[in-house]
Design a protein around this motif. Sequence first.
Motif, PDB file in Angstrom:
ATOM      1  N   ILE A 301       0.862  -1.183   0.000  1.00 13.72           N
ATOM      2  CA  ILE A 301       0.000   0.000   0.000  1.00 13.72           C
ATOM      3  C   ILE A 301       0.893   1.227   0.000  1.00 13.72           C
ATOM      4  O   ILE A 301       1.773   1.368   0.860  1.00 13.72           O
ATOM      5  N   ASP A 302       0.695   2.115  -0.971  1.00 25.09           N
ATOM      6  CA  ASP A 302       1.487   3.344  -1.023  1.00 25.09           C
ATOM      7  C   ASP A 302       0.695   4.402  -1.767  1.00 25.09           C
ATOM      8  O   ASP A 302      -0.012   4.094  -2.742  1.00 25.09           O
ATOM      9  N   ILE A 303       0.807   5.640  -1.341  1.00 23.32           N
ATOM     10  CA  ILE A 303       0.071   6.719  -1.985  1.00 23.32           C
ATOM     11  C   ILE A 303       0.721   7.150  -3.295  1.00 23.32           C
ATOM     12  O   ILE A 303       0.094   7.777  -4.136  1.00 23.32           O
ATOM     13  N   ASP A 304       1.977   6.786  -3.494  1.00 22.70           N
ATOM     14  CA  ASP A 304       2.738   7.210  -4.674  1.00 22.70           C
ATOM     15  C   ASP A 304       2.778   6.078  -5.693  1.00 22.70           C
ATOM     16  O   ASP A 304       3.455   5.065  -5.477  1.00 22.70           O
ATOM     17  N   PRO A 305       2.087   6.227  -6.816  1.00 23.18           N
ATOM     18  CA  PRO A 305       2.111   5.147  -7.812  1.00 23.18           C
ATOM     19  C   PRO A 305       3.495   4.894  -8.391  1.00 23.18           C
ATOM     20  O   PRO A 305       3.774   3.798  -8.884  1.00 23.18           O
ATOM     21  N   GLY A 306       4.379   5.886  -8.282  1.00 22.15           N
ATOM     22  CA  GLY A 306       5.744   5.691  -8.767  1.00 22.15           C
ATOM     23  C   GLY A 306       6.579   4.796  -7.881  1.00 22.15           C
ATOM     24  O   GLY A 306       7.625   4.301  -8.306  1.00 22.15           O
ATOM     25  N   MET A 307       6.117   4.578  -6.641  1.00 22.16           N
ATOM     26  CA  MET A 307       6.876   3.746  -5.709  1.00 22.16           C
ATOM     27  C   MET A 307       6.184   2.420  -5.439  1.00 22.16           C
ATOM     28  O   MET A 307       6.610   1.649  -4.573  1.00 22.16           O
ATOM     29  N   ILE A 308       5.133   2.134  -6.160  1.00 22.86           N
ATOM     30  CA  ILE A 308       4.372   0.916  -5.916  1.00 22.86           C
ATOM     31  C   ILE A 308       4.962  -0.245  -6.712  1.00 22.86           C
ATOM     32  O   ILE A 308       5.515  -0.056  -7.804  1.00 22.86           O
ATOM     33  N   GLY A 309       4.873  -1.441  -6.158  1.00 22.27           N
ATOM     34  CA  GLY A 309       5.334  -2.634  -6.875  1.00 22.27           C
ATOM     35  C   GLY A 309       6.830  -2.811  -6.891  1.00 22.27           C
ATOM     36  O   GLY A 309       7.349  -3.652  -7.625  1.00 22.27           O
ATOM     37  N   LEU A 310       7.543  -2.033  -6.059  1.00 21.22           N
ATOM     38  CA  LEU A 310       8.996  -2.134  -6.015  1.00 21.22           C
ATOM     39  C   LEU A 310       9.454  -3.145  -4.963  1.00 21.22           C
ATOM     40  O   LEU A 310       8.718  -3.469  -4.040  1.00 21.22           O
ATOM     41  N   ARG A 311      10.666  -3.633  -5.115  1.00 20.27           N
ATOM     42  CA  ARG A 311      11.410  -4.390  -4.099  1.00 20.27           C
ATOM     43  C   ARG A 311      10.969  -5.839  -3.923  1.00 20.27           C
ATOM     44  O   ARG A 311      11.752  -6.666  -3.499  1.00 20.27           O
ATOM     45  N   TYR A 312       9.693  -6.143  -4.182  1.00 19.43           N
ATOM     46  CA  TYR A 312       9.217  -7.500  -3.940  1.00 19.43           C
ATOM     47  C   TYR A 312       8.071  -7.798  -4.897  1.00 19.43           C
ATOM     48  O   TYR A 312       7.318  -6.892  -5.267  1.00 19.43           O
ATOM     49  N   PRO A 313       7.896  -9.065  -5.330  1.00 18.47           N
ATOM     50  CA  PRO A 313       6.812  -9.398  -6.256  1.00 18.47           C
ATOM     51  C   PRO A 313       5.452  -9.481  -5.542  1.00 18.47           C
ATOM     52  O   PRO A 313       4.910 -10.551  -5.310  1.00 18.47           O
ATOM     53  N   TYR A 314       4.928  -8.316  -5.181  1.00 20.03           N
ATOM     54  CA  TYR A 314       3.630  -8.258  -4.509  1.00 20.03           C
ATOM     55  C   TYR A 314       2.512  -8.688  -5.462  1.00 20.03           C
ATOM     56  O   TYR A 314       2.551  -8.380  -6.656  1.00 20.03           O
ATOM     57  N   GLU A 315       1.509  -9.337  -4.932  1.00 17.43           N
ATOM     58  CA  GLU A 315       0.354  -9.736  -5.742  1.00 17.43           C
ATOM     59  C   GLU A 315      -0.675  -8.611  -5.846  1.00 17.43           C
ATOM     60  O   GLU A 315      -1.417  -8.531  -6.829  1.00 17.43           O
ATOM     61  N   PHE A 316      -0.754  -7.760  -4.823  1.00 19.29           N
ATOM     62  CA  PHE A 316      -1.680  -6.628  -4.858  1.00 19.29           C
ATOM     63  C   PHE A 316      -0.898  -5.357  -4.544  1.00 19.29           C
ATOM     64  O   PHE A 316      -0.333  -5.210  -3.468  1.00 19.29           O
ATOM     65  N   ASN A 317      -0.852  -4.452  -5.520  1.00 16.21           N
ATOM     66  CA  ASN A 317      -0.180  -3.163  -5.381  1.00 16.21           C
ATOM     67  C   ASN A 317      -1.266  -2.089  -5.335  1.00 16.21           C
ATOM     68  O   ASN A 317      -1.842  -1.720  -6.366  1.00 16.21           O
TER      69      ASN A 317
END
Length: 597
Positions: A301-317
């Motif tokens: 969960i992050d308010i910045d779409p530019g920082m979402i989905g980073l660092r780990y293969p999350y299933e829900f961003n």
Amino acid sequence: MASQTVADYLLARLREWGVDKVFAFPGDGINGVLAAFGKAGNEPKFIQARHEEMSAFEAVGYAKFSGKVGVCMATSGPGAIHLLNGLYDAKLDHVPVVAIVGQTARSAMGGSYQQEVDLLSLFKDVASDYVQMVTVPEQLPNVLDRALRIALAKRAPTAVIIPSDVQELEYTPPTHAFKMVPSSLGIRWPDIQPDDEAIRGAAELLNQGSKVAMLIGQGARGAAAEVREVAELLGAGVAKALLGKDSLPDDLPYVTGSIGLLGTRPSYEMMRDCDTLLTIGSSFPYTQFMPEDGQARGVQIDIDPGMIGLRYPYEFNIVADSAAALRALIPHLERKADRSWRADLESKITRWWETMHAEAMVEANPINPMRLFSELSDRLPEDAIITADSGSSANWYARQLKFHGQIRGSLSGNLATMGPGVPYAIGAKFAHPERPVIAFAGDGAMQMNGMAELITIHRYWSEWADPRLIVAVLHNDDLNQVTWEMRAMGGVPSFRESQDLPDVDYASFASSLGLQGINVDSPDELGGAWEKALAADRPTVLDVRTDPDIPPIPPHATFEQALNSAKAVMKGDDSAWGFIKEGIKTKAQEFLPQRND
């Protein structure tokens, strides 16, 4: 009545935006603005640092601790160049700062004139979200308003360049005409709600996990109540990225503390063993401290779409405000009946704090630096603000200080630059003059710029409602963090020509300025020194003689790092016996039975 100049309008517009502090250093490239400050009765307040880099750091510290935009100002050429390091600190830690810089007169541009630097190119990277030069008065409202809005919206530095002759022009507003750009004040933020389908999917994933780990950063600071509720439902432990240390108190039994190179063993082991990961408001970069690929299912969960989905293969961003997303998530979560994962984590956390206390009490020559932090931890006022410089002090800040109540804290997280500890503290005092502020700085950082900023503290401290600003200096005459990195990472002995520092009496220097200076040469003096500083009627410098041989190596240091340190010994490190002895004594505390006295 004299006409309003561009510089007059600049300050008036800043006041309309609610900007009441400008951290700056003068120069002839901003003479027009300096004159405007005089005419405006110093509103907003011009706060003079000793160096433009410190002005930028103070603006970053002010923004971090106030939640408002920080504004710094410098002259053309060298002044503008000096701002860069502080602005990069803002960029990498996602902090809203606006830099206002002078430039040579328009008539001289392109003529290799004195102090002429291509500032648009210079600031192109650090202020990549917005940098613009004002060349006619009608531009100013739009350029300044956009710089402020974008800094706040992007949580990033922006820059406004104003040539010296433009500052002195009569201000004329944009007209209702072709190629004029009108502007307006203010901004209303949307309530960014999460996607319902993603929330339901994330809840299902989290409900299926049996060993849930949570990782929070500074983006979770406004969602502390929601983080607690989710952690309780999921039976999860909560690790904190370094910039999120103040997002949740350390006295909660399931908070594992910091994560990463400066992190704790419980955080390391939780990530090693979990089967589910929920990351909230964090872009923690060190993937080697995250779960292995395929080990855990994940939600971010992050308010910045530019920082979402980073660092780990999350299933829900999920892009949303942290508090709003968690509030939406909570009704779909099932309270885990099996609390064995949580119970095991809480046991490890209890053991960790016992170990930290034991390590702090290990005898050293003369003072164990961990004890400096440990002795404060039990005495921290509930409304204290803590800053730490980069270097070994950041290790002890991360591991030894137990935050509680409304304590705030920060350091240079992603740039990890030397030098911001003291100017951050100054920025914090201007943001919250009614709260006590404590800065930790190594002697290298103090010699780099902290001593000069004691002069700034001397100049302004009498204006603060609470006069307590304490600078604790880890005085070991060694650039200690790099010394240890050479040993542990490179397997080479310390190079004394680069690592030794001249011996300076920091307390005497503070006393010469009319501040309180306290020399601490014995561990038994630490408690009394903290109490004296916390009760003082003026700022204090604690000059604490610490042992450079206490290793700031992570509790989960690898065999390779230990081997490299051994190689450094065999190659003739001057402090070989000292750091072997202290390292063994310190590390042994992790394996000895502990008890709370």
